[in-house]
Design a protein around this motif. Structure first.
Motif, PDB file in Angstrom:
ATOM      1  N   VAL A 172      62.832 -15.114  33.306  1.00  0.00           N
ATOM      2  CA  VAL A 172      63.852 -15.575  33.535  1.00  0.00           C
ATOM      3  C   VAL A 172      64.197 -14.233  34.879  1.00  0.00           C
ATOM      4  O   VAL A 172      65.612 -14.148  35.060  1.00  0.00           O
ATOM      5  N   LEU A 202      71.956 -11.607  25.667  1.00  0.00           N
ATOM      6  CA  LEU A 202      71.371 -11.381  24.759  1.00  0.00           C
ATOM      7  C   LEU A 202      72.261 -11.134  23.084  1.00  0.00           C
ATOM      8  O   LEU A 202      71.892 -11.390  22.021  1.00  0.00           O
ATOM      9  N   ARG A 228      69.571 -27.807  17.965  1.00  0.00           N
ATOM     10  CA  ARG A 228      70.233 -26.954  17.184  1.00  0.00           C
ATOM     11  C   ARG A 228      71.283 -26.279  18.352  1.00  0.00           C
ATOM     12  O   ARG A 228      72.426 -25.405  18.982  1.00  0.00           O
ATOM     13  N   ARG A 283      69.718 -18.791  24.932  1.00  0.00           N
ATOM     14  CA  ARG A 283      71.208 -17.847  24.876  1.00  0.00           C
ATOM     15  C   ARG A 283      71.432 -17.426  27.001  1.00  0.00           C
ATOM     16  O   ARG A 283      71.797 -16.859  26.866  1.00  0.00           O
ATOM     17  N   LEU A 284      69.367 -17.551  27.450  1.00  0.00           N
ATOM     18  CA  LEU A 284      69.524 -16.723  28.130  1.00  0.00           C
ATOM     19  C   LEU A 284      69.413 -17.453  30.044  1.00  0.00           C
ATOM     20  O   LEU A 284      69.127 -17.159  30.323  1.00  0.00           O
ATOM     21  N   ALA A 299      66.959 -12.462  17.553  1.00  0.00           N
ATOM     22  CA  ALA A 299      66.466 -13.217  16.680  1.00  0.00           C
ATOM     23  C   ALA A 299      66.943 -13.248  14.940  1.00  0.00           C
ATOM     24  O   ALA A 299      67.098 -14.323  14.964  1.00  0.00           O
ATOM     25  N   LEU A 328      60.854 -13.956  29.823  1.00  0.00           N
ATOM     26  CA  LEU A 328      61.460 -12.973  29.763  1.00  0.00           C
ATOM     27  C   LEU A 328      61.563 -12.373  31.489  1.00  0.00           C
ATOM     28  O   LEU A 328      62.390 -12.146  31.977  1.00  0.00           O
ATOM     29  N   GLU A 387      65.231 -26.924  16.143  1.00  0.00           N
ATOM     30  CA  GLU A 387      65.935 -25.751  17.190  1.00  0.00           C
ATOM     31  C   GLU A 387      66.421 -25.863  18.375  1.00  0.00           C
ATOM     32  O   GLU A 387      67.702 -25.475  18.181  1.00  0.00           O
ATOM     33  N   ALA A 435      55.821 -18.823  21.799  1.00  0.00           N
ATOM     34  CA  ALA A 435      55.082 -18.110  20.732  1.00  0.00           C
ATOM     35  C   ALA A 435      54.885 -18.688  19.130  1.00  0.00           C
ATOM     36  O   ALA A 435      54.466 -20.159  19.063  1.00  0.00           O
ATOM     37  N   ASP A 436      55.167 -17.890  18.410  1.00  0.00           N
ATOM     38  CA  ASP A 436      55.048 -19.179  16.873  1.00  0.00           C
ATOM     39  C   ASP A 436      56.262 -18.652  16.671  1.00  0.00           C
ATOM     40  O   ASP A 436      55.937 -18.300  14.641  1.00  0.00           O
ATOM     41  N   ASP A 437      57.576 -18.517  17.323  1.00  0.00           N
ATOM     42  CA  ASP A 437      58.686 -17.923  16.525  1.00  0.00           C
ATOM     43  C   ASP A 437      59.174 -19.108  16.924  1.00  0.00           C
ATOM     44  O   ASP A 437      59.963 -18.721  18.218  1.00  0.00           O
ATOM     45  N   TYR A 438      60.150 -20.106  16.116  1.00  0.00           N
ATOM     46  CA  TYR A 438      61.065 -20.991  16.495  1.00  0.00           C
ATOM     47  C   TYR A 438      62.460 -20.428  16.838  1.00  0.00           C
ATOM     48  O   TYR A 438      63.009 -21.167  17.620  1.00  0.00           O
ATOM     49  N   ARG A 439      62.583 -19.330  16.837  1.00  0.00           N
ATOM     50  CA  ARG A 439      63.366 -18.233  16.253  1.00  0.00           C
ATOM     51  C   ARG A 439      63.910 -18.000  18.259  1.00  0.00           C
ATOM     52  O   ARG A 439      65.166 -17.675  18.591  1.00  0.00           O
ATOM     53  N   LEU A 440      62.570 -18.096  18.430  1.00  0.00           N
ATOM     54  CA  LEU A 440      62.822 -17.762  20.228  1.00  0.00           C
ATOM     55  C   LEU A 440      63.677 -18.842  20.901  1.00  0.00           C
ATOM     56  O   LEU A 440      64.105 -18.729  22.123  1.00  0.00           O
ATOM     57  N   TYR A 456      70.898 -12.830  15.105  1.00  0.00           N
ATOM     58  CA  TYR A 456      71.428 -14.373  15.361  1.00  0.00           C
ATOM     59  C   TYR A 456      71.968 -15.176  13.718  1.00  0.00           C
ATOM     60  O   TYR A 456      72.515 -15.498  13.104  1.00  0.00           O
ATOM     61  N   ARG A 467      62.576 -11.060  19.250  1.00  0.00           N
ATOM     62  CA  ARG A 467      62.755 -11.539  17.278  1.00  0.00           C
ATOM     63  C   ARG A 467      63.677  -9.822  16.551  1.00  0.00           C
ATOM     64  O   ARG A 467      63.910 -11.115  15.243  1.00  0.00           O
ATOM     65  N   ASP A 508      57.024 -12.177  27.634  1.00  0.00           N
ATOM     66  CA  ASP A 508      57.201 -11.367  27.961  1.00  0.00           C
ATOM     67  C   ASP A 508      57.465 -11.139  28.957  1.00  0.00           C
ATOM     68  O   ASP A 508      58.124 -11.645  29.808  1.00  0.00           O
ATOM     69  N   GLU A 538      66.474 -19.945  20.627  1.00  0.00           N
ATOM     70  CA  GLU A 538      67.613 -20.001  20.497  1.00  0.00           C
ATOM     71  C   GLU A 538      67.717 -18.152  21.676  1.00  0.00           C
ATOM     72  O   GLU A 538      68.867 -18.669  22.738  1.00  0.00           O
ATOM     73  N   VAL A 539      67.389 -17.502  21.459  1.00  0.00           N
ATOM     74  CA  VAL A 539      66.742 -16.392  22.074  1.00  0.00           C
ATOM     75  C   VAL A 539      66.797 -16.786  23.661  1.00  0.00           C
ATOM     76  O   VAL A 539      67.058 -16.544  25.063  1.00  0.00           O
TER      77      VAL A 539
END
Lengths: 335, 335
Positions: free
Chosen positions: B60, A117, B157, B116-117, A61, B57, B154, B105-110, A64, A58, B54, B112-113
């Motif tokens: 991946v 990342l 984007r 990128r992976l 993120a 990841l 997101e 989870a609860d994080d839209y920013r993930l 970014y 996080r 987790d 992008e994470v």
């Protein structure tokens, strides 16, 4: 007068690609502007100290988003060339780094995940023993563990720089021996300058240099001998270290801590590995001549006055970090 | 006889870049060889169904290792061109995808994470209501939630394809309306073919096509009408769907489940959202004409025999996925 009158420090500072081996600021637009004002182009910015995998993702993120929001001022750098390009553009190039291997948890494969990342530096331990090795404060340093050897090998493969600043001496020597690539001490001084567990004995400094690595001389009051230590003393130390381990192996790592309240230093000290101290920690006072990144030109003045030749000043200010980044980051980049 | 005698199905199959919209195999070298034998070049491979951040990841990370170990047979693809290149090289191009938004989870920013992976596709929900929207099995579909709207934006984007296969109809229509980019149903059939919650009514199929998206006709027995459904029936469905929503919007998504034991199908059904069933689920029987990826050439035979012209066969076999991947994946790639 040991200064070199033929070297114009302000010209050198303006021309040089200045790279700071470590800053742990509470990043904001104002802090970026301080770096730009101080003529600092590259900086290894700490993105994890105690945090585990999930929280660190996080934070990445958030970086970014921060980088996009302030793209006029900064760029996230993944190569030394990204830093060189940022210099031309007048932007700050932030290299994401960890001061711990906690984000990798017990899974060496997460080194590659974070490398992809954009994370390019990781210190093997923060202030306590972990699964990888012993910290500089540990009474009994385990040395580099079995897991730690796999982490080091994977960091080599993934092109992530090994940082030994807070790492114990035994673990540090093991890491130098295990690593196939040069390693760094991003922010520590020699123990002959200030005798403190966070500083490094000759054996470790020489091993890092022999690996092709770099030692970032540090301005944090704890390892500097306090706020009363003068710029001349600091620069004389840099000069002696250059004489001892060579001009290609000495650089700067300010350990700048801009924009934090005292809560943060208590978090750095205690994390969740021990109860908070009864008298919580407070930030130390910084020397008059280095209040923050804006004061970097004064350090260049000091290095010139200490009698370092122009090429050595440039090497210390940034070229050594750039060479090391070239050597390490390129190693295992995904095609 | 409705087949087109001028079209040589085996030549078309050999020449075409065959792309499967979804497989959820227990990946092994043998499975990769099955794909290659079946002439399948591209595949959206499921890397998460119920897993959180987790664990995903680590999955991946496992894919990175798997891809290196079998680099003679496969490559991880992040663009449609990576798939086209893999065709020339005779390798399988795996596109990593999720069948859930649980890794975010609860994080839209993930979003992008994971983008990128290398993750390029995510289904908004698996089989239950989640924070993003309602599943196709939910009696009361919430529609796309407030968080879901941020995830969709997101994903646009970051260049991650929105998959609606297991998603409820209301949430699906909301997603089509919210998305600025075309969306996919990677593995479902029309309800007029088999009336099942996993299949899609006309309104949803037409909305996806109108977005510029693609529907992957699915061979999984549950949505196919069981193992007794014939290849001719399946291909007649494809032909009718081509007539209804256009040749640019119909493709294949086999939902292949190679190499798993019965434990895995119970995991897919129950995850940890309910106790395991008293009589645990077992895998359904697949039709004689499609036992696995090796049987893809027979599907091409069937499409030709159903009277589709050569260009439409090529579009259905892979070109439609490639166009959609070009449209979506390129959108938000980090520079």
């Amino acid at each position: 007068m040991s200064g070199n009158p033929r070297v114009d420090a302000s010209r050198v500072h303006a021309d040089a690609v200045v790279v700071d081996g470590l800053q742990i600021n509470n990043w904001s637009r104002e802090v970026l502007e301080e770096l730009r004002t101080g003529g600092v182009t590259g900086v290894n910015a700490t993105a994890a100290v105690w945090e585990g995998t999930d929280q660190t993702l996080r934070t990445v993120a958030e970086w970014y988003q921060f980088a996009r929001r302030h793209e006029d001022l900064m760029v996230l750098a993944e190569t030394a060339d990204d830093i060189r390009k940022a210099k031309e553009e007048g932007r700050v190039a932030v290299v994401l780094g960890f001061q711990n291997t906690s984000p990798f948890a017990d899974d060496y494969r997460l080194v590659e995940v974070f490398a992809r990342l954009g994370v390019r530096v990781a210190q093997l331990t923060y202030n306590i023993q972990n699964a990888v090795g012993g910290s500089c404060y540990e009474p009994h340093d385990s040395g580099l563990t079995r897991f730690g050897r796999n982490v080091v090998a994977e960091m080599n493969r993934a092109g992530m720089l090994i940082d030994l600043s807070h790492v114990g001496n035994r673990t540090s020597l093991d890491a130098v021996e295990t690593s196939q690539l040069p390693v760094a001490i991003t922010h520590s001084n020699p123990t002959w300058f200030v005798d403190n567990p966070r500083n490094k004995p000759d054996e470790v400094l020489r091993a890092v240099a022999a690996s092709g690595g770099v030692v970032g001389c540090c301005l944090y009051p704890l390892v500097l001998g306090g706020a009363s230590t003068g710029l001349e003393e600091f620069c004389a130390m840099v000069r002696r270290l250059v004489d001892e381990i060579g001009p290609d192996h000495v650089a700067l790592g300010s350990d700048c801590t801009r924009n934090w309240g005292d809560d943060y230093v208590e978090w750095l000290r205690s994390g969740h590995w021990r109860p908070r101290e009864d008298t919580p920690a407070t930030w130390p006072q910084w020397p008059q001549w280095f209040r923050g990144p804006e004061d970097f030109p004064q350090v260049t003045d000091g290095l010139v006055s200490a009698g370092l030749d122009e090429q050595t000043v440039r090497s210390v200010l940034g070229e050594n970090w750039l060479r090391l980044f070239d050597d390490v980051f390129a190693s295992g980049r995904p095609a």
